[in-house]
Enzyme design. Structure first.
Site, mmCIF file in Angstrom:
data_model
loop_
_atom_site.group_PDB
_atom_site.id
_atom_site.type_symbol
_atom_site.label_atom_id
_atom_site.label_comp_id
_atom_site.label_asym_id
_atom_site.label_seq_id
_atom_site.Cartn_x
_atom_site.Cartn_y
_atom_site.Cartn_z
ATOM 1 N N HIS A 26 2.119 -15.836 -13.419
ATOM 2 C CA HIS A 26 0.728 -15.398 -13.492
ATOM 3 C C HIS A 26 0.216 -15.534 -14.920
ATOM 4 O O HIS A 26 0.298 -14.584 -15.710
ATOM 5 C CB HIS A 26 0.610 -13.938 -13.041
ATOM 6 C CG HIS A 26 1.109 -13.681 -11.653
ATOM 7 N ND1 HIS A 26 2.448 -13.669 -11.337
ATOM 8 C CD2 HIS A 26 0.444 -13.433 -10.498
ATOM 9 C CE1 HIS A 26 2.601 -13.412 -10.050
ATOM 10 N NE2 HIS A 26 1.406 -13.270 -9.521
ATOM 11 N N GLY A 152 -6.283 -4.757 -10.517
ATOM 12 C CA GLY A 152 -5.544 -4.426 -9.303
ATOM 13 C C GLY A 152 -4.775 -3.141 -9.438
ATOM 14 O O GLY A 152 -4.633 -2.373 -8.466
ATOM 15 N N HIS A 256 -4.745 -16.810 -11.843
ATOM 16 C CA HIS A 256 -4.096 -15.514 -11.644
ATOM 17 C C HIS A 256 -2.643 -15.660 -11.223
ATOM 18 O O HIS A 256 -1.756 -15.007 -11.775
ATOM 19 C CB HIS A 256 -4.852 -14.690 -10.602
ATOM 20 C CG HIS A 256 -4.306 -13.294 -10.424
ATOM 21 N ND1 HIS A 256 -3.138 -13.027 -9.756
ATOM 22 C CD2 HIS A 256 -4.767 -12.088 -10.843
ATOM 23 C CE1 HIS A 256 -2.898 -11.732 -9.772
ATOM 24 N NE2 HIS A 256 -3.882 -11.148 -10.432
ATOM 25 N N GLU A 402 1.351 13.148 -2.855
ATOM 26 C CA GLU A 402 2.771 12.862 -2.701
ATOM 27 C C GLU A 402 3.209 11.584 -3.426
ATOM 28 O O GLU A 402 4.263 11.552 -4.075
ATOM 29 C CB GLU A 402 3.130 12.757 -1.213
ATOM 30 C CG GLU A 402 2.956 14.038 -0.430
ATOM 31 C CD GLU A 402 1.556 14.216 0.156
ATOM 32 O OE1 GLU A 402 1.354 15.159 0.928
ATOM 33 O OE2 GLU A 402 0.664 13.379 -0.180
ATOM 34 N N HIS A 464 3.105 16.410 12.212
ATOM 35 C CA HIS A 464 3.951 17.043 11.207
ATOM 36 C C HIS A 464 5.430 17.025 11.592
ATOM 37 O O HIS A 464 6.257 17.570 10.857
ATOM 38 C CB HIS A 464 3.504 18.494 10.991
ATOM 39 C CG HIS A 464 2.267 18.625 10.158
ATOM 40 N ND1 HIS A 464 1.103 17.949 10.421
ATOM 41 C CD2 HIS A 464 2.018 19.356 9.032
ATOM 42 C CE1 HIS A 464 0.188 18.268 9.529
ATOM 43 N NE2 HIS A 464 0.724 19.114 8.663
#
Length: 653
Positions: A26, A152, A256, A402, A464
């Site tokens: 890249h 990104g 890129h 999380e 859950h």
């Protein structure tokens, strides 16, 4: 052309040549970021040229991991990589892999590549620095954490979740450079994003500076201003041009993810005022780049002398010992439990945490907004919330984040000196999964505590109730799965996890109470888990039947064994990873090959267990989603009773 202009041109030449030789890479983003990164490394980064692991070094995280050839070029100019290393870019066994890998390349602080995580990892570095600065003093620990991010990278929500925490915690020594070249692989970022990053990050309580990312004076001024801001992290938005300096492809998204053609490279080098020679590095560029190294060596030597003086203080020496002592040498006194009582293994974890937290002052962590459920509330109330209540506070109030939690823990572990843990419900492990994978890939002994590990969660219903999660996590290489059968096994599993050197651990804990097993009746219960699987209840002579259980189903297996008049052996297997790693002789001792009548029970997917019971063996498990009802009702409905398990076995054998 200034000396810095020449150095940056050389760096860009190395980027183009390395990627072209590999025919993979890249170049565009690496070239647009080259101005900032080269100035940072040559003029600002505080390191020890002779020791890449020096304790108080500045940390640099290439969050835009696909720009790796930029980092490797700078490490070459530092003297850490050879020219042959650059020429082996992306080749098997080289020190210059496609994305930076922390255990492969000197000077690389973190494995990066999955976008967003490098940003979050840098927050973990900065949090660790702030905590250790508070505990050891600013003369011992006071470094900056720099990250180079990209469009990104910022688009990944994990970065924004981590950024919010960094702002809340006031991590003033965190400086992130956002190379805003407004191009990503598929084209201009405007096709996928309309975010005003200044507003967003100022809303996250960051200092935001904007510069022309190709103006060297503006870059230097921004870094200096960022260093002066001690109460907020800083985002430097560098407005840049993709593939800056290219002869005909400046600003093109085609640069890129693809090498430049030989013709484009030659024309670009001519435009930059360089010879067309491959891998061109003149001596004056090397000398200029390394001109600070003698001063950096002296700085590190002065620091070491200061440390030796401070170590004469007993209190400091004790804390320094906790920070630097290898985890394998830890001695931990775990609490005792009363056999016969019932206790959920999540409660056993909380009891263990509360018992040892004073003796482990570098144990830091917290819950993703589930403190009472995850049994971390007493830890939080005792030590306070990091950043909010002070930098010496040990509870990390991650909020409902999380994935950022897991990635931040990776950064803290990479920094060194701390033992991080994070907790949530097992069903939300999916949110953490890629960071857990990165823990394993980077050989980081991070502890993941997952409570509410099965349908026994009950009334909260199928959203859950974990079904596939334990089996899914067991698929990650070099990740230790720990699903203890009771409080005794829980303490041992924690001992295993906290003494790991280079593997993360996942602890799967119940919400429902389980009988605490009596070591007098089950003498292997305390040390058996260290081998992953062990005989918890044996019979006289060769067994006719072997029952294998994990976690809450070990008690089910013990009760089921009582319903048979033949010889039955019961095996507890809290960790398939640790068991699989044992010598073949031990595995055959626990599971004799000649005993083919086998059955396994676990409140989760069944497929994995056929590895131990055979393709046609009996497995009691759950291969469907749960339902909203009390746990005991679901247990009866799904057949998790000794009578049903015995019936299944009798029908087969």
């Amino acid at each position: 052309m200034t000396q810095m202009d020449k150095t940056i041109a050389v760096v860009k030449g190395l980027i183009m040549d390395g990627i072209a030789k590999a025919n993979s890479g890249h170049p565009g983003g690496a070239m647009s970021s080259a101005d900032f990164a080269t100035i940072l490394f040559s003029e600002f980064l505080n390191t020890n040229p002779d020791d890449t692991k020096w304790f108080n070094r500045d940390r640099f995280v290439l969050a835009a991991g696909h720009e790796s050839m930029l980092l490797y070029s700078l490490l070459h100019l530092q003297g850490l990589l050879s020219m042959d290393d650059l020429k082996q870019f992306r080749q098997l066994g080289s020190r210059t892999p496609g994305h930076p890998e922390v255990n492969e390349t000197p000077g690389v602080e973190a494995t990066s590549g999955p976008l967003g995580q490098g940003f979050a990892v840098s927050v973990g570095f900065a949090a660790a620095e702030a905590f250790l600065r508070e505990k050891l003093g600013a003369d011992v620990m006071d470094h900056y954490t720099y990250a180079l991010s990209c469009d990104g990278d910022i688009q990944e929500p994990v970065a924004l979740g981590a950024a919010s925490l960094a702002g809340l915690w006031g991590l003033g020594n965190l400086i992130v450079y956002y190379d805003s070249n407004k191009i990503q692989l598929a084209g201009p970022t405007c096709k996928a994003d309309c975010t005003d990053h200044r507003k967003v990050f100022e809303g996250f309580c960051w200092q935001v500076l904007e510069v022309d990312g190709h103006n060297h004076d503006e870059i230097r001024a921004a870094i200096k201003n960022a260093q002066l801001e001690k109460s907020k992290p800083t985002l430097i938005i560098g407005h840049t041009t993709m593939a800056k300096g290219c002869a005909s492809l400046e600003g093109s998204h085609k640069t890129h993810g693809s090498p430049l053609s030989a013709e484009e490279i030659a024309a670009t080098k001519e435009k930059l005022g360089m010879p067309v020679e491959d891998f061109y590095v003149p001596e004056d560029v090397v000398e200029s780049f390394r001109s600070r190294q003698d001063g950096l060596r002296q700085n590190a030597a002065d620091w070491q002398a200061m440390l030796e003086t401070k170590l004469k203080d007993a209190d400091f020496a004790e804390m320094w010992g906790h920070v630097t002592k290898p985890r394998t040498e830890l001695t931990i006194d775990w609490p005792e439990f009363t056999p016969g009582e019932k206790m959920a293994t999540r409660k056993a974890w909380g009891t263990c945490l509360n018992s040892v937290m004073d003796s482990l002052p570098t144990l830091v962590g917290g819950s993703a907004d589930l403190d009472p459920s995850n049994q971390t509330q007493h830890f939080r109330d005792t030590y306070g919330d990091f950043g909010v209540d002070g930098y010496g506070s040990r509870n990390l109030a991650f909020g409902v984040r999380e994935f950022p939690m897991a990635a931040i823990m990776n950064g803290m572990q990479l920094h060194g000196g701390l033992m991080p843990f994070g907790a949530t419900f097992l069903t939300f492990a999916d949110y953490c999964r890629n960071a857990i994978r990165m823990s394993a890939l980077q050989k980081l002994p991070v502890l993941y505590v997952f409570t509410h590990d099965s349908f026994w969660v009950g009334e909260d219903g199928p959203t859950h109730q974990p079904i596939e999660h334990v089996s899914s996590l067991r698929l990650i290489p070099d990740l230790i799965d720990l699903r203890p059968a009771d409080a005794m096994e829980t303490a041992t599993c924690l001992d295993i996890a906290l003494k790991q050197k280079d593997m993360p651990s996942t602890l799967f804990l119940t919400r429902q109470g389980l009988p605490i097993l009596d070591p007098a009746e089950y003498p292997n219960v305390t040390d058996g888990p260290r081998k992953g699987g062990y005989v918890i209840k044996d019979c006289d002579g060769t067994p006719d039947l072997i029952l294998i259980g994990s976690g809450s189903e070990v008690s089910l297996c013990l009760e089921t064994a009582k319903l048979f008049k033949r010889n039955v052996r019961v095996v507890s297997m809290p960790s398939t990873k640790l068991f699989d790693d044992q010598p073949e002789s031990y595995k055959n001792e626990v599971l004799p090959p000649e005993v083919t009548n086998r059955a396994a029970a676990e409140a989760g997917r069944t497929q994995l267990w056929h590895k131990y019971v055979g393709l046609t063996g009996v497995v009691l498990g759950v291969d469907h989603f749960g339902a909203s009802a009390p746990g005991q009702i679901l247990s009866d409905k799904y057949g998790f009773t000794p009578e049903n398990f015995a019936r299944m076995i009798r029908e087969k054998y």
